[in-house]
Every structure is written in structure tokens, then in C-alpha cells.
Design a protein around this motif. Structure first.
Motif, PDB file in Angstrom:
ATOM      1  N   GLY A 276      38.789 -27.391 -66.130  1.00 22.18           N
ATOM      2  CA  GLY A 276      37.346 -27.402 -66.261  1.00 22.18           C
ATOM      3  C   GLY A 276      36.799 -26.008 -66.495  1.00 22.18           C
ATOM      4  O   GLY A 276      37.538 -25.066 -66.800  1.00 22.18           O
ATOM      5  N   PHE A 277      35.487 -25.887 -66.326  1.00 21.72           N
ATOM      6  CA  PHE A 277      34.818 -24.607 -66.572  1.00 21.72           C
ATOM      7  C   PHE A 277      33.583 -24.524 -65.695  1.00 21.72           C
ATOM      8  O   PHE A 277      33.252 -25.461 -64.954  1.00 21.72           O
ATOM      9  CB  PHE A 277      34.436 -24.476 -68.055  1.00 21.72           C
ATOM     10  N   MET A 278      32.893 -23.408 -65.774  1.00 20.05           N
ATOM     11  CA  MET A 278      31.742 -23.143 -64.920  1.00 20.05           C
ATOM     12  C   MET A 278      30.555 -22.720 -65.781  1.00 20.05           C
ATOM     13  O   MET A 278      30.727 -22.143 -66.851  1.00 20.05           O
ATOM     14  CB  MET A 278      32.082 -22.040 -63.926  1.00 20.05           C
ATOM     15  N   THR A 279      29.350 -23.031 -65.317  1.00 14.24           N
ATOM     16  CA  THR A 279      28.138 -22.555 -65.975  1.00 14.24           C
ATOM     17  C   THR A 279      27.297 -21.751 -64.990  1.00 14.24           C
ATOM     18  O   THR A 279      27.325 -21.988 -63.780  1.00 14.24           O
ATOM     19  CB  THR A 279      27.289 -23.708 -66.527  1.00 14.24           C
TER      20      THR A 279
ATOM     21  N   ASP B 190      21.728 -18.218 -69.859  1.00 11.48           N
ATOM     22  CA  ASP B 190      22.672 -19.317 -69.661  1.00 11.48           C
ATOM     23  C   ASP B 190      24.045 -18.914 -70.171  1.00 11.48           C
ATOM     24  O   ASP B 190      24.190 -18.455 -71.312  1.00 11.48           O
ATOM     25  CB  ASP B 190      22.188 -20.574 -70.374  1.00 11.48           C
ATOM     26  N   ILE B 191      25.070 -19.129 -69.334  1.00 10.58           N
ATOM     27  CA  ILE B 191      26.408 -18.601 -69.605  1.00 10.58           C
ATOM     28  C   ILE B 191      27.458 -19.651 -69.281  1.00 10.58           C
ATOM     29  O   ILE B 191      27.333 -20.388 -68.299  1.00 10.58           O
ATOM     30  CB  ILE B 191      26.658 -17.338 -68.744  1.00 10.58           C
ATOM     31  N   LEU B 192      28.507 -19.695 -70.092  1.00 14.38           N
ATOM     32  CA  LEU B 192      29.705 -20.476 -69.789  1.00 14.38           C
ATOM     33  C   LEU B 192      30.797 -19.520 -69.325  1.00 14.38           C
ATOM     34  O   LEU B 192      30.915 -18.413 -69.845  1.00 14.38           O
ATOM     35  CB  LEU B 192      30.202 -21.224 -71.030  1.00 14.38           C
ATOM     36  N   VAL B 193      31.597 -19.964 -68.352  1.00 11.79           N
ATOM     37  CA  VAL B 193      32.693 -19.150 -67.822  1.00 11.79           C
ATOM     38  C   VAL B 193      33.971 -19.984 -67.828  1.00 11.79           C
ATOM     39  O   VAL B 193      34.010 -21.076 -67.246  1.00 11.79           O
ATOM     40  CB  VAL B 193      32.397 -18.664 -66.385  1.00 11.79           C
ATOM     41  N   VAL B 194      35.020 -19.442 -68.457  1.00 13.77           N
ATOM     42  CA  VAL B 194      36.301 -20.139 -68.515  1.00 13.77           C
ATOM     43  C   VAL B 194      37.416 -19.108 -68.392  1.00 13.77           C
ATOM     44  O   VAL B 194      37.255 -17.951 -68.789  1.00 13.77           O
ATOM     45  CB  VAL B 194      36.440 -20.938 -69.840  1.00 13.77           C
ATOM     46  N   GLY B 195      38.539 -19.515 -67.827  1.00 12.53           N
ATOM     47  CA  GLY B 195      39.663 -18.596 -67.684  1.00 12.53           C
ATOM     48  C   GLY B 195      40.991 -19.288 -67.836  1.00 12.53           C
ATOM     49  O   GLY B 195      41.086 -20.520 -67.774  1.00 12.53           O
TER      50      GLY B 195
ATOM     51  N   SER C 132      36.967 -19.606 -61.836  1.00 13.68           N
ATOM     52  CA  SER C 132      36.962 -20.472 -63.016  1.00 13.68           C
ATOM     53  C   SER C 132      38.216 -20.161 -63.811  1.00 13.68           C
ATOM     54  O   SER C 132      38.211 -19.363 -64.745  1.00 13.68           O
ATOM     55  CB  SER C 132      35.703 -20.239 -63.865  1.00 13.68           C
ATOM     56  N   GLY C 133      39.316 -20.807 -63.390  1.00 14.90           N
ATOM     57  CA  GLY C 133      40.611 -20.582 -64.017  1.00 14.90           C
ATOM     58  C   GLY C 133      41.239 -21.869 -64.519  1.00 14.90           C
ATOM     59  O   GLY C 133      42.462 -21.987 -64.591  1.00 14.90           O
ATOM     60  N   GLY C 134      40.383 -22.843 -64.877  1.00 12.56           N
ATOM     61  CA  GLY C 134      40.872 -24.158 -65.281  1.00 12.56           C
ATOM     62  C   GLY C 134      40.802 -24.414 -66.768  1.00 12.56           C
ATOM     63  O   GLY C 134      40.623 -25.558 -67.195  1.00 12.56           O
ATOM     64  N   GLY C 135      40.969 -23.360 -67.583  1.00 13.08           N
ATOM     65  CA  GLY C 135      40.811 -23.512 -69.020  1.00 13.08           C
ATOM     66  C   GLY C 135      41.914 -24.275 -69.708  1.00 13.08           C
ATOM     67  O   GLY C 135      41.734 -24.790 -70.814  1.00 13.08           O
ATOM     68  N   SER C 136      43.085 -24.396 -69.073  1.00  9.02           N
ATOM     69  CA  SER C 136      44.167 -25.199 -69.659  1.00  9.02           C
ATOM     70  C   SER C 136      45.058 -25.749 -68.546  1.00  9.02           C
ATOM     71  O   SER C 136      44.667 -26.691 -67.859  1.00  9.02           O
ATOM     72  CB  SER C 136      44.972 -24.394 -70.693  1.00  9.02           C
TER      73      SER C 136
ATOM     74  N   SER D 281      35.141 -14.877 -70.433  1.00  9.33           N
ATOM     75  CA  SER D 281      36.530 -15.260 -70.173  1.00  9.33           C
ATOM     76  C   SER D 281      37.068 -14.411 -69.034  1.00  9.33           C
ATOM     77  O   SER D 281      37.008 -13.180 -69.081  1.00  9.33           O
ATOM     78  CB  SER D 281      37.405 -15.059 -71.411  1.00  9.33           C
ATOM     79  N   THR D 282      37.615 -15.069 -68.013  1.00  6.81           N
ATOM     80  CA  THR D 282      38.114 -14.369 -66.829  1.00  6.81           C
ATOM     81  C   THR D 282      39.584 -13.959 -66.940  1.00  6.81           C
ATOM     82  O   THR D 282      40.218 -13.632 -65.947  1.00  6.81           O
ATOM     83  CB  THR D 282      37.918 -15.225 -65.571  1.00  6.81           C
ATOM     84  N   GLY D 283      40.138 -13.960 -68.155  1.00  2.08           N
ATOM     85  CA  GLY D 283      41.470 -13.406 -68.367  1.00  2.08           C
ATOM     86  C   GLY D 283      42.589 -14.413 -68.441  1.00  2.08           C
ATOM     87  O   GLY D 283      42.389 -15.610 -68.280  1.00  2.08           O
ATOM     88  N   ASP D 284      43.801 -13.901 -68.666  1.00  2.00           N
ATOM     89  CA  ASP D 284      44.944 -14.703 -69.111  1.00  2.00           C
ATOM     90  C   ASP D 284      44.507 -15.477 -70.341  1.00  2.00           C
ATOM     91  O   ASP D 284      44.476 -16.712 -70.370  1.00  2.00           O
ATOM     92  CB  ASP D 284      45.473 -15.609 -68.001  1.00  2.00           C
ATOM     93  N   ASN D 285      44.181 -14.697 -71.360  1.00  2.00           N
ATOM     94  CA  ASN D 285      43.619 -15.246 -72.581  1.00  2.00           C
ATOM     95  C   ASN D 285      44.672 -15.866 -73.495  1.00  2.00           C
ATOM     96  O   ASN D 285      44.353 -16.795 -74.236  1.00  2.00           O
ATOM     97  CB  ASN D 285      42.886 -14.129 -73.331  1.00  2.00           C
TER      98      ASN D 285
END
Length: 329
Positions: free
Chosen positions: A293-296, A42-47, A266-270, A78-82
């Protein structure tokens, strides 16, 4: 000092070996095996997140923490632009703590984070984010240019996509840290060879490639033609299942018309871009959301389940695939 023929031959052989290693180096690998009894992952993905909690970053983090606890997540991607707007200045930059450590505080998020670099990260001191010193400041942090995470049933191939885009090397509005990248053509050739070799050698049931930049997108940035031309053919030939990216500040799923490959954003982290969407073939665009938002991901031997969540923790879209059937929710 004069060299005899034997010494010259030895040095030539050593040089040839070193040069060969530099051309096709093996990507660094990390083992992260499932710990659950059923073998699921199980994984969370955010960018596109690092803004000191602003633009709903803290709210997204809160919902990630709740979902992370519910799912008992194994790790976070994390998909970057950290770190906005211009990466980190050095490995002591307070932005690291202010945008990462102090934001993702939930117990469930104190798992390993695997991160790639985005274009905004390249505007700062790239070596700062790659520095082992950051792991000393926060043990859950890991960021490299390109690498592999092996979880047995699935392998994740993280790809450094920023150097592929031509415009970053010509635009005058921003400075980029290209140390370790130049000469560019050699670097890109190495990356492509490394990824292709790793995919070819993989025996995992599932293959997932992660990069910051879009390949296909109906969002603000749209397609990244350099990746369409250079990376996509490898992904299709090696039968990759998912390509996951950030860069466009949205949540999105596009299906490939040519293969089983799915393009997930998944680029909705902020900060998100409301109303910024371009026309796309509705048979391919399965989902688009222009908010935070984010993705699982839930991965088993037989199936991958994908879900997108908004800033309120509501499910926006679900999709599943197996090696035998394909179904949309």
C-alpha cells in the motif's frame, strides 16, 4: 615556487573557509509551493517499490494514480529502496524505465518525485540514481542524499540514513557503494550538523523529516539504534512533527511517548512481509498493516491529515493532528 608570507596567509584563509564549508555545508533546497487556492498541500508517499511491477507494485501504482487524481497531488515522496535488488548499474540501466517510468504512468503521478536512497540502492551504483541524466530520461525524477523541500507552511528534510547503520560496513554478503561517504564519521557528523542547523533555522509551521530507515518499528527490521542514538534527539529537540520512513515492508504508525513526534512507515510499494510483526506497546502502536500500500498527506496551516491505503485502494487507517489538538480516527 616559494611562497611569501602574504600568499601563505591568503591560502590559509581560503583553506580554512573551504574546510568550514565542508564541515557544515548548507543542504540543497527546493521550493515547491502549494498551488491550490486554499493553500493546502497534498502528497503521496511510497517506499520499497522498484521490482519491474512485480509483487503488486503495478497494483499499488494504479491505486496511487487514482488517489493522486482525486487529491490533485502536488508531489510524490519515495522513502527509498527504489530499485531492487541492487540499485542501478549506471544511468542507462533499463531497470529505471522498467521499474519507474513504465509503472507510474497515471497522469496524476507525472508530478515531481522526491526520493532518498535506501540500503538496496547503495548496493548498486549510487551516482547513477543521483545523476542528472536520469531526469533527462524521466523529468519527474529527483534523488539526492540529503536535501530540503520548502513548501512554505511545511518543510521536508530528507536525510541519508543508510550510512548510519554499522552492519552495512561489516557484512560480507553484499557490496556497498560508499563513494562520497568516506571517511564515514566525518560524513555522519556533517549530516547531523546540517539537519540540526536547518531545523533550527526553519520557520515553517510543520517540520517533517524523511529517511529510508526506521527509527522505531514493530516490523521485521525493528528499531535502527544508530538513528535512535544520533538523529532522534535532534528531532525531539527541534520539535519535528513527523518522521517518515520505508525499509520495513509494511504500513505503520507509532506515537512517541516523549513528544508530539509520530513515526510513519510507508514501505509497502511492492514486496511485503506477511505476519512479520513484533510486540509493541499498544498505547504507542496506533496502526500496523503487513501488506502492500501507500500513504497520503494533506497539509494545511492548521492541520495534517494522514491516511494509509491498501493495494485495493481501501482506507486502512486515518489520523490527524493540529498544533492545538490531537485526535485519532
Amino acid at each position: 615556487m616559494a611562497l611569501n608570507n602574504k600568499t601563505t596567509t591568503i591560502l590559509l584563509v581560503v583553506y580554512t573557509v573551504v574546510a568550514t564549508v565542508n564541515v557544515v555545508a548548507e543542504l540543497q533546497r527546493f521550493d515547491h509551493r502549494p498551488t491550490k487556492a486554499d493553500g493546502s498541500l497534498d502528497i503521496l508517499v511510497v517506499g520499497d517499490w522498484g521490482r519491474r511491477g512485480l509483487y503488486n507494485q503495478s497494483d499499488v501504482a494504479f491505486q496511487m494514480g487514482k488517489m493522486g487524481e482525486k487529491m490533485n497531488v502536488d508531489f510524490i515522496v519515495s522513502t527509498g529502496d527504489n530499485f531492487y535488488d541492487d540499485g542501478l548499474t549506471d544511468d542507462n540501466d533499463p531497470l529505471f524505465v522498467e521499474s519507474f517510468t513504465k509503472i507510474y504512468t497515471a497522469k496524476s503521478l507525472q508530478k515531481q518525485w522526491y526520493s532518498v536512497l535506501g540500503n538496496h540502492d547503495y548496493r548498486g551504483n549510487v551516482f547513477a540514481q543521483l545523476s542528472p541524466a536520469l531526469k533527462q530520461r524521466d523529468s519527474k525524477w529527483l534523488c539526492l542524499r540529503s536535501f530540503i523541500v520548502n513548501s512554505g507552511i511545511v518543510e521536508f528534510f530528507f536525510v541519508d540514513t543508510t550510512p548510519f547503520q554499522d552492519k552495512y560496513f561489516t557484512e560480507e554478503d553484499h557490496d556497498y557503494d560508499w563513494r562520497g561517504i568516506l571517511p564515514r564519521e566525518e560524513y555522519l557528523s556533517n549530516v547531523l550538523k546540517e539537519v540540526e542547523m536547518a531545523l533550527e533555522e526553519s520557520s515553517a509551521t510543520w517540520k517533517i523529516v524523511i529517511g529510508h530507515h526506521t527509527i522505531f518499528s514493530a516490523g521485521h527490521h525493528g528499531n535502527t539504534q544508530e538513528l535512535v542514538d544520533q538523529l532522534l534527539p535532534i528531532l525531539e529537540e527541534k520539535e519535528v512533527d513527523l518522521y517518515i520512513n520505508g525499509h520495513d515492508h509494511c504500513l505503520q504508525q507509532i506515537s512517541s511517548p516523549n513528544s508530539q513526534l509520530q513515526f510513519l512507515t510507508s514501505g509497502g510499494g511492492s514486496k511485503a512481509w506477511r505476519g512479520d510483526i513484533n510486540q509493541w506497546n499498544p498505547n504507542e502502536l496506533k496502526f500496523y498493516y503487513d501488506g502492500q500500500g501507500f500513504m497520503t498527506l494533506r497539509i494545511t496551516e492548521d492541520e495534517i491529515d494522514v491516511a494509509f491505503y491498501d493495494v485495493f485502494g481501501e482506507i486502512l487507517h486515518e489520523w490527524s493532528t493540529s498544533k492545538y489538538t490531537l485526535k485519532d480516527s
